[in-house]
Design a protein around this motif. Structure first.
Motif, PDB file in Angstrom:
ATOM      1  N   TYR A  43       0.873  -1.307  -0.062  1.00 24.87           N
ATOM      2  CA  TYR A  43      -0.079   0.016  -0.126  1.00 24.87           C
ATOM      3  C   TYR A  43       0.745   1.320  -0.065  1.00 24.87           C
ATOM      4  O   TYR A  43       0.521   2.094  -0.638  1.00 24.87           O
ATOM      5  N   LEU A  44       1.951   1.268   0.684  1.00 21.92           N
ATOM      6  CA  LEU A  44       2.690   2.323   0.797  1.00 21.92           C
ATOM      7  C   LEU A  44       3.603   2.533  -0.517  1.00 21.92           C
ATOM      8  O   LEU A  44       3.722   3.596  -0.924  1.00 21.92           O
ATOM      9  N   ALA A  45       3.974   1.491  -1.132  1.00 19.13           N
ATOM     10  CA  ALA A  45       4.335   1.763  -2.543  1.00 19.13           C
ATOM     11  C   ALA A  45       3.557   2.305  -3.679  1.00 19.13           C
ATOM     12  O   ALA A  45       3.783   3.066  -4.522  1.00 19.13           O
ATOM     13  N   SER A  46       2.222   1.785  -3.389  1.00 22.77           N
ATOM     14  CA  SER A  46       1.294   2.233  -4.322  1.00 22.77           C
ATOM     15  C   SER A  46       1.056   3.770  -4.063  1.00 22.77           C
ATOM     16  O   SER A  46       0.946   4.665  -4.991  1.00 22.77           O
ATOM     17  N   LEU A  47       1.156   4.351  -2.960  1.00 24.83           N
ATOM     18  CA  LEU A  47       1.106   5.844  -2.639  1.00 24.83           C
ATOM     19  C   LEU A  47       2.244   6.439  -3.116  1.00 24.83           C
ATOM     20  O   LEU A  47       1.978   7.636  -3.565  1.00 24.83           O
ATOM     21  N   GLY A  48       3.372   5.897  -2.931  1.00 25.36           N
ATOM     22  CA  GLY A  48       4.624   6.540  -3.614  1.00 25.36           C
ATOM     23  C   GLY A  48       4.483   6.824  -5.056  1.00 25.36           C
ATOM     24  O   GLY A  48       4.910   7.757  -5.563  1.00 25.36           O
ATOM     25  N   HIS A  49       3.989   5.823  -5.562  1.00 25.65           N
ATOM     26  CA  HIS A  49       3.848   5.792  -7.185  1.00 25.65           C
ATOM     27  C   HIS A  49       2.839   6.845  -7.593  1.00 25.65           C
ATOM     28  O   HIS A  49       2.934   7.564  -8.680  1.00 25.65           O
ATOM     29  N   LEU A  50       1.882   6.740  -6.715  1.00 27.88           N
ATOM     30  CA  LEU A  50       0.646   7.938  -7.135  1.00 27.88           C
ATOM     31  C   LEU A  50       1.197   9.222  -6.706  1.00 27.88           C
ATOM     32  O   LEU A  50       0.997  10.334  -7.541  1.00 27.88           O
ATOM     33  N   ALA A  51       1.992   9.485  -5.792  1.00 28.86           N
ATOM     34  CA  ALA A  51       2.544  10.778  -5.403  1.00 28.86           C
ATOM     35  C   ALA A  51       3.482  11.349  -6.671  1.00 28.86           C
ATOM     36  O   ALA A  51       3.540  12.296  -6.934  1.00 28.86           O
ATOM     37  N   MET A  52       4.390  10.179  -6.917  1.00 27.01           N
ATOM     38  CA  MET A  52       5.337  10.428  -7.995  1.00 27.01           C
ATOM     39  C   MET A  52       4.657  10.774  -9.307  1.00 27.01           C
ATOM     40  O   MET A  52       4.987  11.754 -10.017  1.00 27.01           O
ATOM     41  N   SER A  53       3.585  10.143  -9.523  1.00 26.17           N
ATOM     42  CA  SER A  53       2.809  10.423 -10.684  1.00 26.17           C
ATOM     43  C   SER A  53       2.249  11.796 -10.736  1.00 26.17           C
ATOM     44  O   SER A  53       2.029  12.395 -11.903  1.00 26.17           O
ATOM     45  N   PHE A  54       1.769  12.197  -9.555  1.00 23.21           N
ATOM     46  CA  PHE A  54       1.259  13.404  -9.613  1.00 23.21           C
ATOM     47  C   PHE A  54       2.228  14.580  -9.910  1.00 23.21           C
ATOM     48  O   PHE A  54       2.053  15.685 -10.689  1.00 23.21           O
ATOM     49  N   VAL A  55       3.480  14.271  -9.222  1.00 23.99           N
ATOM     50  CA  VAL A  55       4.316  15.350  -9.462  1.00 23.99           C
ATOM     51  C   VAL A  55       5.031  15.507 -10.569  1.00 23.99           C
ATOM     52  O   VAL A  55       5.389  16.522 -11.287  1.00 23.99           O
ATOM     53  N   CYS A  56       5.430  14.312 -11.126  1.00 30.06           N
ATOM     54  CA  CYS A  56       6.134  14.195 -12.190  1.00 30.06           C
ATOM     55  C   CYS A  56       5.385  13.927 -13.577  1.00 30.06           C
ATOM     56  O   CYS A  56       5.750  13.955 -14.752  1.00 30.06           O
TER      57      CYS A  56
END
Length: 107
Positions: A43-56
């Motif tokens: 779940y934490l990795a999914s949130l990290g990918h989602l945050a990266m997708s939003f910023v990048c």
């Protein structure tokens, strides 16, 4: 009117700079291609990918627009749509980072 347009262009520029720097930093640290995704091993990795997708996201969208077709050409509608989405997204990302900067700087 000119000041408002320059402010919007500045915010878009900040968003694109943050997105580009974040994309290259992510690719350097993880040694994998940055792409829009929300999957992960936890779940934490999914949130990290989602945050990266939003910023990048704006930078990734600009790269997607320049992808080649099967015959080696670049599709003009693909370029224009991805640029429209990327610059709108960059405005939102830039507005987020500029507002955080202003909030922290001028408390």
């Amino acid at each position: 009117m000119t000041k408002e347009l320059l402010l919007a262009a500045f915010i878009i520029g900040v968003g694109l700079c943050v997105a580009g720097a974040g994309t290259h930093l992510y690719q350097w640290l993880t040694r994998q291609q940055a792409m829009l995704r929300w999957d992960g091993k936890s779940y934490l990795a999914s949130l990290g990918h989602l945050a990266m997708s939003f910023v990048c996201g704006p930078y990734i969208m600009l790269q997607v627009g320049w992808s080649h077709e099967e015959d080696g050409t670049i599709s003009m509608p693909s370029v224009l749509i991805s640029a429209l989405v990327a610059f709108g997204w960059a405005f939102i990302t830039g507005l987020l980072f500029v507002s955080v900067y202003v909030a922290l700087r001028y408390q």
